[in-house]
Motif scaffolding. Structure first.
Motif: not given
Length: 286
Positions: A102-119, A153-164
């Motif tokens: 069911x997952x697509x390219x997850x572009x919004x998830x990647x953008x959300x990770x960038x908002x955490x100061x990540x590349x 690391x936990x913020x990354x996990x919660x961000x991915x789950x949040x987008x799910x």
């Protein structure tokens, strides 16, 4: 085996649980100096755990049409899997997300990770019998290094789950966070006493492997690392998997750069078992 702090608060001691509460002497107990939380090369105190536990997730209104460039139908809902992998790449933290096909390219998830100061330095997709796997290799934007802070690391996990939960609201019925933040709460409840399993084995002379399986909840990654390092055991690297309602953890741990001896393995296992199985109580209630 129970944990006790000495009157001075300078050491952490473990004594037999059958001892009278009045007998709180350090003689004969395994006493370890306090330590700050470490994961890899990180050495910092954990702060604002309650804020972290909730900040990454937002209550969701029903939205059956929200799809992040993916596929959604009325078939049986697959089990969502989110993996935080610190082992497979020495230079980056690898995040893997699976939710059937069911997952697509997850572009919004990647953008959300960038908002955490990540590349996101690398992304790829592969298919197998369990579905479509989206993998990201991520580093900190300010340093270009892999993530070693347990809170991040936990913020990354919660961000991915949040987008799910946002783009695939049907996933909430298969996630522990869905009970409070999803559209549909889980149909099954996990008995934490039955679900909790802890195993420790040697992984060479310099470190041990710690395996944990338990009921998932927000903030769990940080809480586990904190409880482990509270008894001066270092978490060198590892993997944290969210598989539906369960969390499955593999940590490489050591004590003073050596594998854990059997008594310390027992202390660690008992401490974690007590922490994971105890009823959760709001500190403000005291």
């Amino acid at each position: 085996m129970v944990a006790m702090a000495s009157a001075s608060g300078s050491v952490l001691c473990f004594t037999d649980a059958s001892s009278s509460p009045a007998i709180r002497r350090e003689l004969g107990a395994l006493c370890l100096p306090p330590s700050t939380v470490t994961f890899g090369f990180v050495d910092k105190p954990i702060i604002n755990l309650q804020r972290l536990r909730l900040s990454g997730l937002k209550p969701r209104a029903a939205n059956a049409t929200a799809v992040e460039n993916g596929k959604q139908d009325s078939d049986e809902v697959p089990t969502p899997v989110v993996i935080i992998d610190q082992d497979s790449d020495p230079d980056a933290t690898v995040v893997e997300v699976t939710f059937g096909d069911r997952l697509g390219a997850l572009l919004d998830t990647m953008n959300a990770l960038k908002n955490l100061g990540l590349n996101v330095v690398k992304a790829n997709v592969y298919l197998d019998s369990s579905g479509k796997h989206n993998k990201f290799a991520i580093t900190k934007a300010d340093s270009g290094r892999k993530v070693e802070d347990p809170e991040l690391l936990e913020a990354i996990r919660l961000t991915v789950i949040n987008n799910l939960l946002e783009f695939h609201p049907e996933s909430s019925s298969q996630l522990a966070m869905g009970a409070a933040f999803g559209v549909l709460p889980p149909t099954e409840q996990v008995d934490v006493d039955i679900a909790t399993h802890i195993k420790i084995e040697d992984d060479g002379p310099d470190r041990s492997l710690l395996y944990i399986e338990t009921a998932d909840r927000p903030g769990l990654l940080v809480e586990l690392v904190k409880n482990i390092t509270d008894i001066s055991v270092a978490v060198e690297s590892g993997e944290f998997d969210t598989e539906g309602l369960l969390a499955k953890v593999k940590f490489h741990v050591s004590y003073r750069n050596k594998a854990l001896i059997k008594p310390l393995q027992q202390v660690l296992a008992n401490s974690l078992r007590y922490f994971l199985r105890r009823p959760s109580t709001d500190d403000s209630s005291f």
